[in-house]
Write a protein that holds these residues in place. Sequence first.
Motif, PDB file in Angstrom:
ATOM      1  N   ALA A 202      -5.314  17.025  50.114  1.00  0.00           N
ATOM      2  CA  ALA A 202      -6.524  16.931  50.930  1.00  0.00           C
ATOM      3  C   ALA A 202      -6.472  15.821  51.972  1.00  0.00           C
ATOM      4  O   ALA A 202      -7.361  15.727  52.816  1.00  0.00           O
ATOM      5  CB  ALA A 202      -7.737  16.728  50.029  1.00  0.00           C
ATOM      6  N   HIS A 203      -5.433  14.974  51.938  1.00  0.00           N
ATOM      7  CA  HIS A 203      -5.403  13.805  52.827  1.00  0.00           C
ATOM      8  C   HIS A 203      -4.085  13.699  53.596  1.00  0.00           C
ATOM      9  O   HIS A 203      -3.437  12.643  53.597  1.00  0.00           O
ATOM     10  CB  HIS A 203      -5.638  12.527  52.018  1.00  0.00           C
TER      11      HIS A 203
ATOM     12  N   HIS B 241     -13.241  13.888  55.442  1.00  0.00           N
ATOM     13  CA  HIS B 241     -14.029  13.878  54.213  1.00  0.00           C
ATOM     14  C   HIS B 241     -15.155  12.855  54.312  1.00  0.00           C
ATOM     15  O   HIS B 241     -14.910  11.682  54.615  1.00  0.00           O
ATOM     16  CB  HIS B 241     -13.159  13.535  53.005  1.00  0.00           C
ATOM     17  N   LYS B 242     -16.371  13.284  54.055  1.00  0.00           N
ATOM     18  CA  LYS B 242     -17.505  12.378  53.955  1.00  0.00           C
ATOM     19  C   LYS B 242     -17.704  12.027  52.481  1.00  0.00           C
ATOM     20  O   LYS B 242     -17.854  12.913  51.647  1.00  0.00           O
ATOM     21  CB  LYS B 242     -18.763  13.013  54.534  1.00  0.00           C
ATOM     22  N   ILE B 243     -17.703  10.740  52.192  1.00  0.00           N
ATOM     23  CA  ILE B 243     -17.667  10.269  50.809  1.00  0.00           C
ATOM     24  C   ILE B 243     -18.863   9.364  50.552  1.00  0.00           C
ATOM     25  O   ILE B 243     -19.139   8.434  51.326  1.00  0.00           O
ATOM     26  CB  ILE B 243     -16.361   9.485  50.553  1.00  0.00           C
TER      27      ILE B 243
ATOM     28  N   LEU C 169     -13.397  10.310  43.319  1.00  0.00           N
ATOM     29  CA  LEU C 169     -13.131  10.336  44.758  1.00  0.00           C
ATOM     30  C   LEU C 169     -12.849  11.752  45.234  1.00  0.00           C
ATOM     31  O   LEU C 169     -13.341  12.183  46.283  1.00  0.00           O
ATOM     32  CB  LEU C 169     -11.961   9.413  45.082  1.00  0.00           C
ATOM     33  N   ASN C 170     -12.073  12.493  44.484  1.00  0.00           N
ATOM     34  CA  ASN C 170     -11.788  13.882  44.854  1.00  0.00           C
ATOM     35  C   ASN C 170     -13.045  14.734  44.901  1.00  0.00           C
ATOM     36  O   ASN C 170     -13.086  15.761  45.590  1.00  0.00           O
ATOM     37  CB  ASN C 170     -10.792  14.500  43.874  1.00  0.00           C
ATOM     38  N   ARG C 171     -14.063  14.329  44.173  1.00  0.00           N
ATOM     39  CA  ARG C 171     -15.321  15.071  44.130  1.00  0.00           C
ATOM     40  C   ARG C 171     -16.362  14.482  45.088  1.00  0.00           C
ATOM     41  O   ARG C 171     -17.492  14.960  45.145  1.00  0.00           O
ATOM     42  CB  ARG C 171     -15.850  15.104  42.695  1.00  0.00           C
ATOM     43  N   GLY C 172     -15.970  13.419  45.827  1.00  0.00           N
ATOM     44  CA  GLY C 172     -16.838  12.911  46.888  1.00  0.00           C
ATOM     45  C   GLY C 172     -17.592  11.641  46.596  1.00  0.00           C
ATOM     46  O   GLY C 172     -18.531  11.313  47.318  1.00  0.00           O
TER      47      GLY C 172
ATOM     48  N   ILE D 247     -23.558  11.311  39.437  1.00  0.00           N
ATOM     49  CA  ILE D 247     -23.756  11.640  38.021  1.00  0.00           C
ATOM     50  C   ILE D 247     -23.101  12.977  37.687  1.00  0.00           C
ATOM     51  O   ILE D 247     -22.420  13.118  36.665  1.00  0.00           O
ATOM     52  CB  ILE D 247     -25.265  11.660  37.681  1.00  0.00           C
ATOM     53  N   ALA D 248     -23.287  13.976  38.556  1.00  0.00           N
ATOM     54  CA  ALA D 248     -22.683  15.286  38.330  1.00  0.00           C
ATOM     55  C   ALA D 248     -21.160  15.200  38.353  1.00  0.00           C
ATOM     56  O   ALA D 248     -20.468  15.838  37.534  1.00  0.00           O
ATOM     57  CB  ALA D 248     -23.175  16.279  39.376  1.00  0.00           C
ATOM     58  N   ASN D 249     -20.620  14.407  39.274  1.00  0.00           N
ATOM     59  CA  ASN D 249     -19.171  14.241  39.349  1.00  0.00           C
ATOM     60  C   ASN D 249     -18.633  13.549  38.096  1.00  0.00           C
ATOM     61  O   ASN D 249     -17.585  13.931  37.553  1.00  0.00           O
ATOM     62  CB  ASN D 249     -18.797  13.438  40.589  1.00  0.00           C
TER      63      ASN D 249
END
Length: 469
Positions: A37-38, A86-88, A424-427, A452-454
């Motif tokens: 992804a990077h 990617h917006k994090i 990080l992979n999940r944002g 929390i979901a991540n």
Amino acid sequence: MAKAKPAKSTPAQVVAGVETALLQRFARREAKAYAKAHPKSKARMGEAAAHYLSGVPMHWMTDWPMPHLAVIAKARGAVIQDIDGHKIDDFCLGDTGSMFGHSPAPVAKAIRAQATRGLTYMLPSDAVAEAGRLLTKRFGEMRWQIATTATDANRFAIKVARAVTGRPKILVFNGCYHGTVDDVMVELVNGVTQNRQGLLGQFTDLTPGAVAVEFNDLTAVEAALAKGDIAAILTEPVMTNSCMVLPAPGFHEGLRRLATKYDALLMIDETHTLSSGLGGYTGVHGLSPDMFIVGKCVAGGMPTAVWGMGEDIARRYEAANAARAPGHSGMGTTLSANPMQFACLVANLSEVMTAGAYAKMEKGAERLSRGLSKAIRKAGAPWHVARVGARVEFICAPRPLKNGTEAGLAHHHSVEAAVHLGLLNRGSLIAPFHNMMLVSPVTTNRQIDHLIANFTDVLAQLFPALKVD
């Protein structure tokens, strides 16, 4: 022919409740996903590697738990965007430096205005008086000095403490962190103070100038102070740069009492604990330090630290300074107390670091703490969550920690690195060296719920028995 006996099954190796084989598979998957992804960041860091030591502009950047660094294009509020698009959601926030969000509008405005008037000139600007007034209003009656980093501020404050007391030693707590100050880079091993292991290029024995005891152990503090050679106690209100350790009831009151009894100074370093609330942990809990140090976010992200001392200590310092031989004092840096720092201090202290901002931060941090704790309970993980104001941390140990030794044992690098990369992979980005998350005044509930979901999803991978709602 006799039948072969079935091989005895061996228990799976486990780290912090996670099976090692499962952890390794998860970490490999996440590393592969990150690398895919990077590609632009990988290429850019490859170009940079020809020019920088270890391929990074600051050596500790190699400690980030990803295959290569993400290159940031811009940051605003509580979001960063890398050059791969990617917006994090940023819960690291410059590991406290941007605790109030990236480039708060009043601070950015102050920077633009001051940039047209000069960046540094070794003389005060017109904002110096207002900055001093605001520092006193926010942190209490002190005689202030401006530094560029908290490391410098702590280093200078230590020199003053030794000068006014005539004593050599600084008492610190095992596992503490006060920047890269050589004087206090000591640890406790089998009850004996020694140089910290791993210090690079350190050839001097630091123990004549420092002694380490365990946090929350007032008996050990008094035993050390009773020897009469300690100039000051230097402490964080909460141990933060390892797994977070909260003070036991009465601990800080005990430090104040013992410092007074044995004529030592009490120095409080709030660099990581301004998240506690308005005025830091000291202001929220009514502590009474002789010297006060704070850095990182005090000027909204502009490299700035402040250190101050009470009126009595200031008089003693001035007497010691007047009596010393002529020459360099060993204190001070040319770029400190520059006009850009004063402009940002005024903007941040008056318009950003407000009671309203802290109220939002506290509310969001409580939401985050509850959500992470729920995920841990559902996973059956032997972990817990600690919180101080806007600072939240998941800790890979089943119960709250009492001291630095317990904090060190609660660190499980392989588990933490995998979790960080999975988030990080999940944002969601959290601090790299520990498991700290900060909630800023501009962090939204959506970002908190996303984190929390991540976290819940990552735990589902590490603890497969987890049932996700």
